[in-house]
Design a protein around this motif. Structure first.
Motif, PDB file in Angstrom:
ATOM      1  N   TYR A  48     -39.587 -67.457 -11.011  1.00 17.43           N
ATOM      2  CA  TYR A  48     -38.969 -68.673 -11.558  1.00 17.43           C
ATOM      3  C   TYR A  48     -38.899 -69.779 -10.498  1.00 17.43           C
ATOM      4  CZ  TYR A  48     -35.532 -71.872 -13.488  1.00 17.43           C
ATOM      5  OH  TYR A  48     -34.901 -73.008 -13.931  1.00 17.43           O
ATOM      6  N   VAL A  49     -38.329 -69.444  -9.342  1.00 20.44           N
ATOM      7  CA  VAL A  49     -38.061 -70.483  -8.338  1.00 20.44           C
ATOM      8  C   VAL A  49     -39.353 -70.953  -7.671  1.00 20.44           C
ATOM      9  CG1 VAL A  49     -36.936 -71.001  -6.128  1.00 20.44           C
ATOM     10  CG2 VAL A  49     -35.707 -69.696  -7.882  1.00 20.44           C
ATOM     11  N   PHE A  50     -40.117 -70.020  -7.131  1.00 23.84           N
ATOM     12  CA  PHE A  50     -41.232 -70.427  -6.271  1.00 23.84           C
ATOM     13  C   PHE A  50     -42.546 -70.635  -7.034  1.00 23.84           C
ATOM     14  CE2 PHE A  50     -38.184 -68.297  -3.472  1.00 23.84           C
ATOM     15  CZ  PHE A  50     -37.942 -69.345  -2.598  1.00 23.84           C
ATOM     16  N   LEU A  51     -42.844 -69.740  -7.980  1.00 22.25           N
ATOM     17  CA  LEU A  51     -44.130 -69.885  -8.682  1.00 22.25           C
ATOM     18  C   LEU A  51     -44.041 -70.991  -9.726  1.00 22.25           C
ATOM     19  CD1 LEU A  51     -45.193 -66.125  -9.069  1.00 22.25           C
ATOM     20  CD2 LEU A  51     -45.468 -67.655  -7.119  1.00 22.25           C
ATOM     21  N   GLN A  52     -43.048 -70.890 -10.616  1.00 18.28           N
ATOM     22  CA  GLN A  52     -42.917 -71.954 -11.623  1.00 18.28           C
ATOM     23  C   GLN A  52     -42.440 -73.253 -10.985  1.00 18.28           C
ATOM     24  OE1 GLN A  52     -40.652 -70.622 -15.081  1.00 18.28           O
ATOM     25  NE2 GLN A  52     -41.505 -68.579 -14.833  1.00 18.28           N
ATOM     26  N   GLY A  53     -41.562 -73.153  -9.974  1.00 23.75           N
ATOM     27  CA  GLY A  53     -41.034 -74.355  -9.310  1.00 23.75           C
ATOM     28  C   GLY A  53     -42.138 -75.196  -8.676  1.00 23.75           C
ATOM     29  N   ASN A  54     -43.243 -74.543  -8.293  1.00 22.82           N
ATOM     30  CA  ASN A  54     -44.411 -75.255  -7.749  1.00 22.82           C
ATOM     31  C   ASN A  54     -45.515 -75.417  -8.799  1.00 22.82           C
ATOM     32  OD1 ASN A  54     -44.176 -75.890  -4.759  1.00 22.82           O
ATOM     33  ND2 ASN A  54     -43.551 -73.720  -4.725  1.00 22.82           N
ATOM     34  N   ASP A  55     -45.215 -75.036 -10.045  1.00 25.74           N
ATOM     35  CA  ASP A  55     -46.175 -75.197 -11.152  1.00 25.74           C
ATOM     36  C   ASP A  55     -47.469 -74.411 -10.908  1.00 25.74           C
ATOM     37  OD1 ASP A  55     -46.858 -76.189 -13.638  1.00 25.74           O
ATOM     38  OD2 ASP A  55     -47.754 -78.034 -12.837  1.00 25.74           O
ATOM     39  N   ARG A  59     -51.472 -74.798 -12.137  1.00 24.10           N
ATOM     40  CA  ARG A  59     -52.393 -75.325 -11.119  1.00 24.10           C
ATOM     41  C   ARG A  59     -53.510 -74.336 -10.785  1.00 24.10           C
ATOM     42  NH1 ARG A  59     -48.323 -77.106  -6.463  1.00 24.10           N
ATOM     43  NH2 ARG A  59     -50.043 -78.246  -5.503  1.00 24.10           N
ATOM     44  N   TRP A  60     -53.207 -73.042 -10.853  1.00 24.35           N
ATOM     45  CA  TRP A  60     -54.203 -72.055 -10.441  1.00 24.35           C
ATOM     46  C   TRP A  60     -55.234 -71.755 -11.520  1.00 24.35           C
ATOM     47  CZ3 TRP A  60     -50.790 -68.086  -7.272  1.00 24.35           C
ATOM     48  CH2 TRP A  60     -50.422 -68.713  -6.061  1.00 24.35           C
ATOM     49  N   LYS A  61     -55.071 -72.319 -12.701  1.00 23.65           N
ATOM     50  CA  LYS A  61     -56.053 -72.064 -13.764  1.00 23.65           C
ATOM     51  C   LYS A  61     -57.242 -73.021 -13.693  1.00 23.65           C
ATOM     52  CE  LYS A  61     -53.103 -70.015 -17.270  1.00 23.65           C
ATOM     53  NZ  LYS A  61     -52.012 -70.515 -18.054  1.00 23.65           N
ATOM     54  N   GLN A  62     -57.180 -74.030 -12.806  1.00 18.15           N
ATOM     55  CA  GLN A  62     -58.277 -75.009 -12.746  1.00 18.15           C
ATOM     56  C   GLN A  62     -59.588 -74.330 -12.354  1.00 18.15           C
ATOM     57  OE1 GLN A  62     -57.267 -78.205 -10.069  1.00 18.15           O
ATOM     58  NE2 GLN A  62     -55.147 -78.111 -10.761  1.00 18.15           N
ATOM     59  N   ALA A  63     -60.603 -74.529 -13.171  1.00 20.40           N
ATOM     60  CA  ALA A  63     -61.874 -73.823 -12.961  1.00 20.40           C
ATOM     61  C   ALA A  63     -62.551 -74.212 -11.646  1.00 20.40           C
ATOM     62  CB  ALA A  63     -62.807 -74.102 -14.135  1.00 20.40           C
ATOM     63  N   ASP A  64     -62.283 -75.439 -11.146  1.00 23.24           N
ATOM     64  CA  ASP A  64     -62.969 -75.880  -9.919  1.00 23.24           C
ATOM     65  C   ASP A  64     -62.143 -75.625  -8.651  1.00 23.24           C
ATOM     66  OD1 ASP A  64     -61.005 -77.651 -10.535  1.00 23.24           O
ATOM     67  OD2 ASP A  64     -62.179 -79.462 -10.096  1.00 23.24           O
ATOM     68  N   LEU A  65     -61.094 -74.845  -8.773  1.00 24.35           N
ATOM     69  CA  LEU A  65     -60.253 -74.552  -7.603  1.00 24.35           C
ATOM     70  C   LEU A  65     -61.022 -73.697  -6.596  1.00 24.35           C
ATOM     71  CD1 LEU A  65     -57.298 -74.840  -6.562  1.00 24.35           C
ATOM     72  CD2 LEU A  65     -56.806 -72.656  -7.679  1.00 24.35           C
ATOM     73  N   LYS A  66     -61.073 -74.144  -5.334  1.00 22.26           N
ATOM     74  CA  LYS A  66     -61.838 -73.390  -4.315  1.00 22.26           C
ATOM     75  C   LYS A  66     -60.889 -72.663  -3.352  1.00 22.26           C
ATOM     76  CE  LYS A  66     -66.190 -75.300  -4.843  1.00 22.26           C
ATOM     77  NZ  LYS A  66     -65.878 -75.847  -6.149  1.00 22.26           N
ATOM     78  N   HIS A  67     -59.804 -73.351  -2.988  1.00 22.15           N
ATOM     79  CA  HIS A  67     -58.820 -72.722  -2.106  1.00 22.15           C
ATOM     80  C   HIS A  67     -57.473 -73.390  -2.313  1.00 22.15           C
ATOM     81  CE1 HIS A  67     -59.648 -76.229   0.362  1.00 22.15           C
ATOM     82  NE2 HIS A  67     -60.923 -75.909   0.278  1.00 22.15           N
ATOM     83  N   PHE A  68     -56.442 -72.697  -1.869  1.00 22.41           N
ATOM     84  CA  PHE A  68     -55.086 -73.199  -2.066  1.00 22.41           C
ATOM     85  C   PHE A  68     -54.261 -72.648  -0.904  1.00 22.41           C
ATOM     86  CE2 PHE A  68     -50.878 -73.598  -3.836  1.00 22.41           C
ATOM     87  CZ  PHE A  68     -50.956 -74.645  -4.746  1.00 22.41           C
ATOM     88  N   THR A  69     -53.369 -73.487  -0.375  1.00 23.09           N
ATOM     89  CA  THR A  69     -52.561 -73.054   0.772  1.00 23.09           C
ATOM     90  C   THR A  69     -51.079 -73.129   0.438  1.00 23.09           C
ATOM     91  OG1 THR A  69     -54.245 -73.813   2.338  1.00 23.09           O
ATOM     92  CG2 THR A  69     -52.000 -73.527   3.196  1.00 23.09           C
ATOM     93  N   TRP A  88     -52.067 -65.099  -8.367  1.00 20.32           N
ATOM     94  CA  TRP A  88     -53.364 -65.628  -7.911  1.00 20.32           C
ATOM     95  C   TRP A  88     -54.511 -64.762  -8.424  1.00 20.32           C
ATOM     96  CZ3 TRP A  88     -55.266 -69.906  -5.635  1.00 20.32           C
ATOM     97  CH2 TRP A  88     -56.544 -69.832  -5.072  1.00 20.32           C
ATOM     98  N   LEU A  89     -54.386 -63.434  -8.241  1.00 21.30           N
ATOM     99  CA  LEU A  89     -55.478 -62.528  -8.625  1.00 21.30           C
ATOM    100  C   LEU A  89     -55.693 -62.539 -10.136  1.00 21.30           C
ATOM    101  CD1 LEU A  89     -54.690 -59.555  -6.212  1.00 21.30           C
ATOM    102  CD2 LEU A  89     -56.447 -61.318  -5.940  1.00 21.30           C
ATOM    103  N   ALA A  90     -54.609 -62.822 -10.878  1.00 16.66           N
ATOM    104  CA  ALA A  90     -54.718 -62.823 -12.346  1.00 16.66           C
ATOM    105  C   ALA A  90     -55.244 -64.142 -12.891  1.00 16.66           C
ATOM    106  CB  ALA A  90     -53.345 -62.520 -12.958  1.00 16.66           C
ATOM    107  N   THR A  91     -55.030 -65.247 -12.181  1.00 17.29           N
ATOM    108  CA  THR A  91     -55.329 -66.542 -12.805  1.00 17.29           C
ATOM    109  C   THR A  91     -56.372 -67.396 -12.069  1.00 17.29           C
ATOM    110  OG1 THR A  91     -53.484 -67.576 -11.627  1.00 17.29           O
ATOM    111  CG2 THR A  91     -53.034 -66.780 -13.852  1.00 17.29           C
ATOM    112  N   ALA A  92     -56.463 -67.281 -10.764  1.00 18.36           N
ATOM    113  CA  ALA A  92     -57.343 -68.204 -10.024  1.00 18.36           C
ATOM    114  C   ALA A  92     -58.805 -67.781 -10.172  1.00 18.36           C
ATOM    115  CB  ALA A  92     -56.945 -68.220  -8.540  1.00 18.36           C
ATOM    116  N   PRO A  93     -59.740 -68.731 -10.038  1.00 23.43           N
ATOM    117  CA  PRO A  93     -61.163 -68.378 -10.102  1.00 23.43           C
ATOM    118  C   PRO A  93     -61.499 -67.306  -9.051  1.00 23.43           C
ATOM    119  CG  PRO A  93     -60.875 -70.764 -10.104  1.00 23.43           C
ATOM    120  CD  PRO A  93     -59.523 -70.184  -9.854  1.00 23.43           C
ATOM    121  N   LYS A  94     -62.425 -66.420  -9.406  1.00 28.36           N
ATOM    122  CA  LYS A  94     -62.704 -65.230  -8.570  1.00 28.36           C
ATOM    123  C   LYS A  94     -63.151 -65.575  -7.147  1.00 28.36           C
ATOM    124  CE  LYS A  94     -61.900 -61.922 -11.579  1.00 28.36           C
ATOM    125  NZ  LYS A  94     -60.828 -62.701 -12.217  1.00 28.36           N
ATOM    126  N   HIS A  95     -63.815 -66.709  -6.968  1.00 24.64           N
ATOM    127  CA  HIS A  95     -64.327 -67.010  -5.624  1.00 24.64           C
ATOM    128  C   HIS A  95     -63.383 -67.898  -4.815  1.00 24.64           C
ATOM    129  CE1 HIS A  95     -67.952 -64.909  -6.460  1.00 24.64           C
ATOM    130  NE2 HIS A  95     -68.098 -65.591  -7.588  1.00 24.64           N
TER     131      HIS A  95
END
Ligand SMILES: C[S@@+](CC[C@H](N)C(=O)[O-])C[C@H]1O[C@@H](n2cnc3c(N)ncnc32)[C@H](O)[C@@H]1O
Length: 248
Positions: A48-55, A59-69, A88-95
């Protein structure tokens, strides 16, 4: 007691092992007289606080996401890391690669972190590789996990001091010291200014606290600060984004 054996200690007495006991089955810091995570349900609080609080779920569903810090203050038991890793492993693009960078002045030893993470059987697939590499992480700062999809770094030492040494820019901040009243060195203007140096427009932050000093400090450092309902018994929490000028 100083821990001079750690090659990443800043000054002679800058780093000490965590001093904790188990209260009602949960880790409790005797030094700070505070809990590592909510007794209501630490895992749900993190989501709730950290994952949803940072949306992050969006944000991690974007198909063109390459990296995130993510940069976190206070690695503790690694619960926040594991919850972020699971999402991350469930939603972010595999690469795409997640860089999760944390700072920790009082690291848990292997026995304590193992005992803390046993509390979350739903995370065991992710916590087992972390525990296997935990001593390596403590000795070398960085490890790769989960088929290189996540790079985890934990800088040992005081949060503000360690942040001055890293060059990464955060996409999201997790502010997770003990409560500001009990752990003021995690929540002062110097730290908020370091956050600004490691931020760009659109960098977000989230924290469980709604303390006025924290809110004002973040605003002074260039963050737009919103209040939202807190988790469990907490009335409010803070989240927001960087709108200032980075000095980094
Ligand atoms: C609430 S706990 C963090 C919980 C953690 N994020 C988790 O997922 O388990 C706060 C952490 O901040 C660390 N800490 C306290 N003072 C610090 C300081 N000055 N610099 C860096 N870490 C500090 C504590 O040792 C503790 O691990």
């Amino acid at each position: 007691m100083s821990d001079n054996s750690n090659p990443h200690s800043g000054t002679e007495d800058s780093t000490m092992p965590a001093q904790l006991v188990w209260q009602d089955g949960l880790p409790y810091s005797t030094k700070f007289q505070d809990v590592y995570f909510s007794s209501d349900n630490g895992l749900l609080e993190t989501e709730y606080v950290f994952l949803q609080g940072n949306d992050l779920p969006t944000r991690w569903k974007q198909a063109d996401l390459k990296h995130f810090t993510i940069i976190e203050t206070g690695f503790g038991t690694g619960l926040n890391f594991l919850c972020a890793a699971k999402l991350w492993l469930a939603t972010a693009p595999k690469h795409a690669v997640l860089h999760f960078i944390s700072v920790e002045k009082y690291p848990l030893n292997l026995n304590d972190i193992s005992a803390a993470l046993i509390l979350w059987p739903e995370l065991s697939e992710l916590s087992t590789p972390l525990i296997h590499q935990y001593d390596t992480l403590m000795n070398t700062t960085s490890i790769s996990l989960y088929n290189y999809r996540i790079q985890l770094s934990v800088h040992i030492g005081d949060a503000t001091e360690q942040l001055t040494r890293i060059t990464n820019i955060a996409d999201a901040w997790f502010l997770d010291g003990f409560s500001p009243a009990k752990n003021p060195e995690m929540w002062h203007s110097g730290l908020f200014l370091e956050m600004a140096k490691h931020a760009r427009p659109s960098t977000t932050f989230a924290t469980f606290t709604s303390a006025g000093d924290v809110r004002r400090g973040l605003i002074n450092a260039g963050f737009k600060v919103n209040k939202r309902s807190g988790f469990g018994k907490k009335r409010e929490m803070l989240c927001g984004e960087f709108i200032g000028t980075s000095n980094g």
